[in-house]
Design a protein around this motif. Structure first.
Motif, PDB file in Angstrom:
ATOM      1  N   GLN A  58       0.830  -1.202   0.000  1.00  0.00           N
ATOM      2  CA  GLN A  58       0.000   0.000   0.000  1.00  0.00           C
ATOM      3  C   GLN A  58       0.868   1.256   0.000  1.00  0.00           C
ATOM      4  O   GLN A  58       0.542   2.245  -0.657  1.00  0.00           O
ATOM      5  CB  GLN A  58      -0.936   0.008   1.210  1.00  0.00           C
ATOM      6  N   GLY A  59       1.971   1.210   0.720  1.00  0.00           N
ATOM      7  CA  GLY A  59       2.891   2.339   0.745  1.00  0.00           C
ATOM      8  C   GLY A  59       3.477   2.628  -0.628  1.00  0.00           C
ATOM      9  O   GLY A  59       3.626   3.791  -1.018  1.00  0.00           O
ATOM     10  N   ILE A  60       3.830   1.584  -1.377  1.00  0.00           N
ATOM     11  CA  ILE A  60       4.360   1.754  -2.734  1.00  0.00           C
ATOM     12  C   ILE A  60       3.301   2.395  -3.634  1.00  0.00           C
ATOM     13  O   ILE A  60       3.611   3.280  -4.437  1.00  0.00           O
ATOM     14  CB  ILE A  60       4.851   0.415  -3.316  1.00  0.00           C
ATOM     15  N   LEU A  61       2.042   1.973  -3.505  1.00  0.00           N
ATOM     16  CA  LEU A  61       0.958   2.586  -4.289  1.00  0.00           C
ATOM     17  C   LEU A  61       0.830   4.066  -3.960  1.00  0.00           C
ATOM     18  O   LEU A  61       0.657   4.903  -4.852  1.00  0.00           O
ATOM     19  CB  LEU A  61      -0.366   1.871  -4.036  1.00  0.00           C
ATOM     20  N   TYR A  62       0.922   4.405  -2.685  1.00  0.00           N
ATOM     21  CA  TYR A  62       0.872   5.803  -2.270  1.00  0.00           C
ATOM     22  C   TYR A  62       2.032   6.587  -2.894  1.00  0.00           C
ATOM     23  O   TYR A  62       1.839   7.692  -3.409  1.00  0.00           O
ATOM     24  CB  TYR A  62       0.922   5.920  -0.747  1.00  0.00           C
ATOM     25  N   LEU A  63       3.234   6.034  -2.859  1.00  0.00           N
ATOM     26  CA  LEU A  63       4.396   6.728  -3.430  1.00  0.00           C
ATOM     27  C   LEU A  63       4.251   6.924  -4.935  1.00  0.00           C
ATOM     28  O   LEU A  63       4.614   7.976  -5.468  1.00  0.00           O
ATOM     29  CB  LEU A  63       5.684   5.962  -3.121  1.00  0.00           C
ATOM     30  N   LYS A  64       3.711   5.926  -5.632  1.00  0.00           N
ATOM     31  CA  LYS A  64       3.474   6.074  -7.075  1.00  0.00           C
ATOM     32  C   LYS A  64       2.495   7.203  -7.346  1.00  0.00           C
ATOM     33  O   LYS A  64       2.679   8.006  -8.263  1.00  0.00           O
ATOM     34  CB  LYS A  64       2.971   4.760  -7.669  1.00  0.00           C
ATOM     35  N   LEU A  65       1.430   7.268  -6.546  1.00  0.00           N
ATOM     36  CA  LEU A  65       0.455   8.349  -6.688  1.00  0.00           C
ATOM     37  C   LEU A  65       1.109   9.695  -6.392  1.00  0.00           C
ATOM     38  O   LEU A  65       0.912  10.674  -7.124  1.00  0.00           O
ATOM     39  CB  LEU A  65      -0.730   8.119  -5.752  1.00  0.00           C
ATOM     40  N   PHE A  66       1.901   9.754  -5.334  1.00  0.00           N
ATOM     41  CA  PHE A  66       2.597  10.991  -4.977  1.00  0.00           C
ATOM     42  C   PHE A  66       3.486  11.479  -6.121  1.00  0.00           C
ATOM     43  O   PHE A  66       3.458  12.660  -6.484  1.00  0.00           O
ATOM     44  CB  PHE A  66       3.430  10.770  -3.705  1.00  0.00           C
ATOM     45  N   VAL A  67       4.258  10.569  -6.724  1.00  0.00           N
ATOM     46  CA  VAL A  67       5.153  10.957  -7.817  1.00  0.00           C
ATOM     47  C   VAL A  67       4.346  11.388  -9.046  1.00  0.00           C
ATOM     48  O   VAL A  67       4.719  12.339  -9.733  1.00  0.00           O
ATOM     49  CB  VAL A  67       6.148   9.818  -8.146  1.00  0.00           C
ATOM     50  N   THR A  68       3.232  10.722  -9.310  1.00  0.00           N
ATOM     51  CA  THR A  68       2.368  11.125 -10.429  1.00  0.00           C
ATOM     52  C   THR A  68       1.850  12.550 -10.209  1.00  0.00           C
ATOM     53  O   THR A  68       1.909  13.388 -11.110  1.00  0.00           O
ATOM     54  CB  THR A  68       1.183  10.143 -10.573  1.00  0.00           C
ATOM     55  N   ILE A  69       1.365  12.819  -8.994  1.00  0.00           N
ATOM     56  CA  ILE A  69       0.879  14.166  -8.677  1.00  0.00           C
ATOM     57  C   ILE A  69       2.015  15.171  -8.755  1.00  0.00           C
ATOM     58  O   ILE A  69       1.860  16.271  -9.289  1.00  0.00           O
ATOM     59  CB  ILE A  69       0.216  14.179  -7.281  1.00  0.00           C
ATOM     60  N   TRP A  70       3.181  14.806  -8.244  1.00  0.00           N
ATOM     61  CA  TRP A  70       4.364  15.676  -8.291  1.00  0.00           C
ATOM     62  C   TRP A  70       4.663  16.063  -9.737  1.00  0.00           C
ATOM     63  O   TRP A  70       4.856  17.241 -10.042  1.00  0.00           O
ATOM     64  CB  TRP A  70       5.552  14.941  -7.678  1.00  0.00           C
ATOM     65  N   ASN A  71       4.692  15.066 -10.625  1.00  0.00           N
ATOM     66  CA  ASN A  71       5.025  15.335 -12.030  1.00  0.00           C
ATOM     67  C   ASN A  71       4.000  16.249 -12.694  1.00  0.00           C
ATOM     68  O   ASN A  71       4.367  17.135 -13.479  1.00  0.00           O
ATOM     69  CB  ASN A  71       5.165  14.025 -12.800  1.00  0.00           C
ATOM     70  N   VAL A  72       2.726  16.053 -12.396  1.00  0.00           N
ATOM     71  CA  VAL A  72       1.680  16.925 -12.940  1.00  0.00           C
ATOM     72  C   VAL A  72       1.878  18.353 -12.432  1.00  0.00           C
ATOM     73  O   VAL A  72       1.815  19.317 -13.208  1.00  0.00           O
ATOM     74  CB  VAL A  72       0.268  16.407 -12.566  1.00  0.00           C
ATOM     75  N   GLN A  73       2.115  18.497 -11.141  1.00  0.00           N
ATOM     76  CA  GLN A  73       2.304  19.821 -10.560  1.00  0.00           C
ATOM     77  C   GLN A  73       3.512  20.531 -11.187  1.00  0.00           C
ATOM     78  O   GLN A  73       3.429  21.714 -11.526  1.00  0.00           O
ATOM     79  CB  GLN A  73       2.484  19.725  -9.042  1.00  0.00           C
ATOM     80  N   VAL A  74       4.620  19.820 -11.334  1.00  0.00           N
ATOM     81  CA  VAL A  74       5.827  20.412 -11.922  1.00  0.00           C
ATOM     82  C   VAL A  74       5.559  20.794 -13.376  1.00  0.00           C
ATOM     83  O   VAL A  74       5.916  21.896 -13.814  1.00  0.00           O
ATOM     84  CB  VAL A  74       7.028  19.443 -11.800  1.00  0.00           C
ATOM     85  N   LYS A  75       4.920  19.921 -14.132  1.00  0.00           N
ATOM     86  CA  LYS A  75       4.610  20.195 -15.549  1.00  0.00           C
ATOM     87  C   LYS A  75       3.743  21.450 -15.694  1.00  0.00           C
ATOM     88  O   LYS A  75       3.915  22.229 -16.622  1.00  0.00           O
ATOM     89  CB  LYS A  75       3.901  18.994 -16.161  1.00  0.00           C
ATOM     90  N   GLU A  76       2.832  21.646 -14.757  1.00  0.00           N
ATOM     91  CA  GLU A  76       1.923  22.796 -14.804  1.00  0.00           C
ATOM     92  C   GLU A  76       2.485  24.020 -14.055  1.00  0.00           C
ATOM     93  O   GLU A  76       1.774  24.991 -13.834  1.00  0.00           O
ATOM     94  CB  GLU A  76       0.563  22.413 -14.210  1.00  0.00           C
ATOM     95  N   ASP A  77       3.760  23.941 -13.669  1.00  0.00           N
ATOM     96  CA  ASP A  77       4.448  25.026 -12.965  1.00  0.00           C
ATOM     97  C   ASP A  77       3.759  25.379 -11.640  1.00  0.00           C
ATOM     98  O   ASP A  77       3.585  26.546 -11.303  1.00  0.00           O
ATOM     99  CB  ASP A  77       4.574  26.259 -13.861  1.00  0.00           C
ATOM    100  N   ARG A  78       3.359  24.327 -10.911  1.00  0.00           N
ATOM    101  CA  ARG A  78       2.757  24.483  -9.588  1.00  0.00           C
ATOM    102  C   ARG A  78       3.633  23.761  -8.567  1.00  0.00           C
ATOM    103  O   ARG A  78       4.548  23.041  -8.929  1.00  0.00           O
ATOM    104  CB  ARG A  78       1.335  23.909  -9.576  1.00  0.00           C
ATOM    105  N   HIS A  79       3.328  23.955  -7.305  1.00  0.00           N
ATOM    106  CA  HIS A  79       4.138  23.364  -6.241  1.00  0.00           C
ATOM    107  C   HIS A  79       3.532  22.083  -5.694  1.00  0.00           C
ATOM    108  O   HIS A  79       2.347  21.824  -5.842  1.00  0.00           O
ATOM    109  CB  HIS A  79       4.356  24.370  -5.109  1.00  0.00           C
ATOM    110  N   CYS A  80       4.394  21.283  -5.046  1.00  0.00           N
ATOM    111  CA  CYS A  80       3.980  20.024  -4.440  1.00  0.00           C
ATOM    112  C   CYS A  80       4.876  19.767  -3.230  1.00  0.00           C
ATOM    113  O   CYS A  80       6.049  20.160  -3.226  1.00  0.00           O
ATOM    114  CB  CYS A  80       4.120  18.897  -5.462  1.00  0.00           C
ATOM    115  N   HIS A  81       4.304  19.113  -2.213  1.00  0.00           N
ATOM    116  CA  HIS A  81       5.040  18.816  -0.991  1.00  0.00           C
ATOM    117  C   HIS A  81       4.637  17.443  -0.465  1.00  0.00           C
ATOM    118  O   HIS A  81       3.490  17.022  -0.649  1.00  0.00           O
ATOM    119  CB  HIS A  81       4.732  19.839   0.110  1.00  0.00           C
ATOM    120  N   GLY A  82       5.560  16.770   0.184  1.00  0.00           N
ATOM    121  CA  GLY A  82       5.277  15.504   0.853  1.00  0.00           C
ATOM    122  C   GLY A  82       6.170  15.385   2.072  1.00  0.00           C
ATOM    123  O   GLY A  82       7.331  15.792   2.035  1.00  0.00           O
ATOM    124  N   GLU A  83       5.627  14.848   3.174  1.00  0.00           N
ATOM    125  CA  GLU A  83       6.379  14.766   4.434  1.00  0.00           C
ATOM    126  C   GLU A  83       6.393  13.345   4.956  1.00  0.00           C
ATOM    127  O   GLU A  83       5.409  12.614   4.840  1.00  0.00           O
ATOM    128  CB  GLU A  83       5.718  15.690   5.471  1.00  0.00           C
TER     129      GLU A  83
END
Length: 124
Positions: free
Chosen positions: A13-38
């Motif tokens: 489940q953690g790996i699925l979460y990380l994949k989702l996080f990276v997907t969201i990160w890439n979308v945010q970067v592509k659209e020149d927006r910010h992203c954070h994860g802790e």
């Protein structure tokens, strides 16, 4: 009880979460927006394959902080605090500059620090 199967399911489940996080990160970067994860500093998640993504590695900035400086305390409440060293992966430089607070001698002398202990034992 934490069985090997339950621990493995949690890791999957953690790996699925990380994949989702990276997907969201890439979308945010592509659209020149910010992203954070802790996550806690020593979390195994920081070393998992999904975070080897090229866009993530090229754009990530690391913000370090100790939770005790932000009032991280046990369930029974203050005045005791947990150090809980953590990292924030962020695209925003100002986040790194604003979040960075570490436990220093003056702070440690003023607060009672207690260990942060859980029941999840992920290492076999």
């Amino acid at each position: 009880a934490y069985t090997v199967e339950r621990i493995e399911r949690g890791r999957e489940q953690g790996i699925l979460y990380l994949k989702l996080f990276v997907t969201i990160w890439n979308v945010q970067v592509k659209e020149d927006r910010h992203c954070h994860g802790e996550q806690p500093l020593k979390a195994e998640s920081w070393d998992q394959a999904p975070l080897d993504n090229v866009t993530f590695r090229k754009t990530v900035k690391w913000a370090y902080y100790d939770g005790c400086r932000y009032g991280c305390h046990p369930p029974w409440g203050p005045p005791e605090v947990h150090t809980k060293p953590s990292l924030i992966a962020t695209t925003r430089t100002s986040m790194v500059q604003r979040v960075y607070l570490t436990c220093d001698e003056d702070h440690r002398a003023a607060k009672v620090h207690v260990p942060l202990m859980g029941t999840y034992h992920g290492k076999n």
